[in-house]
Design a protein around this motif. Structure first.
Motif, mmCIF file in Angstrom:
data_model
loop_
_atom_site.group_PDB
_atom_site.id
_atom_site.type_symbol
_atom_site.label_atom_id
_atom_site.label_comp_id
_atom_site.label_asym_id
_atom_site.label_seq_id
_atom_site.Cartn_x
_atom_site.Cartn_y
_atom_site.Cartn_z
ATOM 1 N N HIS A 150 26.684 -49.130 0.981
ATOM 2 C CA HIS A 150 25.786 -48.534 1.962
ATOM 3 C C HIS A 150 26.000 -47.027 2.112
ATOM 4 O O HIS A 150 25.052 -46.278 2.300
ATOM 5 C CB HIS A 150 25.999 -49.243 3.308
ATOM 6 C CG HIS A 150 25.264 -48.629 4.443
ATOM 7 N ND1 HIS A 150 23.902 -48.734 4.577
ATOM 8 C CD2 HIS A 150 25.691 -47.889 5.487
ATOM 9 C CE1 HIS A 150 23.524 -48.086 5.665
ATOM 10 N NE2 HIS A 150 24.591 -47.575 6.232
ATOM 11 N N THR A 166 24.323 -44.677 -1.097
ATOM 12 C CA THR A 166 22.952 -44.816 -1.601
ATOM 13 C C THR A 166 22.359 -43.438 -1.849
ATOM 14 O O THR A 166 22.654 -42.467 -1.151
ATOM 15 C CB THR A 166 22.056 -45.591 -0.618
ATOM 16 O OG1 THR A 166 22.050 -44.907 0.624
ATOM 17 C CG2 THR A 166 22.532 -47.013 -0.442
ATOM 18 N N SER A 208 21.568 -49.771 -1.947
ATOM 19 C CA SER A 208 22.631 -50.460 -1.221
ATOM 20 C C SER A 208 22.682 -51.929 -1.610
ATOM 21 O O SER A 208 21.649 -52.559 -1.857
ATOM 22 C CB SER A 208 22.390 -50.344 0.283
ATOM 23 O OG SER A 208 23.254 -51.189 0.987
#
Length: 179
Positions: A127, A130, A138
């Motif tokens: 996460h 990205t 993600s």
């Protein structure tokens, strides 16, 4: 519960921001975050602290825009340092290849082909790393969830804003310089 930081009310059960995020990160992503934290701690914070000190020495702080701006900037940098320190403690670095490199797992570079024959290359990352320009998505994204565990030649269906989209996996690689 009034205040300047109030936003509109959201149902916590339906708020996508409340969904738990995975704590996985690649070794490169962790190194990048550590580099940002180091830069903020060793370079940026001392620079801004010096500016705040200089502006405070000029006298009346209530009408000193330079002081006010730099103080807000210092608070922003301190908050970012605090967040990165906490986040790096929570993250689990994935620095080795999966046992089966023929399937899609975390860190994979994947090439897909849609129904019109157009190719799409992307990478499944954490996460915190990205990047839309690099097409790094993600592991929590619907596309990544649909891809996990698939092999070359398998088809996937992803629900997009334009409706369902069908893709075929054409290549899987774990080397960073492949795509």
């Amino acid at each position: 519960m009034k205040g300047r930081n109030m936003t509109r009310w959201r149902d916590p059960a339906k708020d996508p921001r409340q969904e738990p995020k995975s704590n996985l990160i690649t070794a490169e992503g962790a190194a990048r975050l550590r580099g940002i934290l180091d830069h903020l701690s060793r370079v940026k914070r001392p620079q801004i602290s010096a500016k705040v000190g200089e502006a405070a020495a000029q006298g009346d702080r209530s009408e000193n825009a330079d002081y006010t701006y730099n103080k807000k900037e210092l608070n922003r940098v301190i908050a970012r340092i605090r967040y990165l320190t906490k986040r790096l403690d929570e993250l689990q670095v994935v620095d080795r290849l999966p046992a089966n490199t023929q399937k899609i797992f975390f860190g994979a570079f994947v090439s897909l082909e849609d129904e019109e024959g157009e190719t799409l290359s992307l990478r499944i990352v954490g996460h915190d790393e990205t990047d839309t320009q690099k097409r790094w998505i993600s592991i929590d994204a619907p596309m990544a969830k649909a891809l996990l565990g698939k092999e070359v030649g398998e088809d996937i269906t992803v629900l997009t804003p334009n409706g369902e989209t069908f893709y075929t996996v054409t290549a899987i690689d774990y080397a960073p310089n492949s795509n």
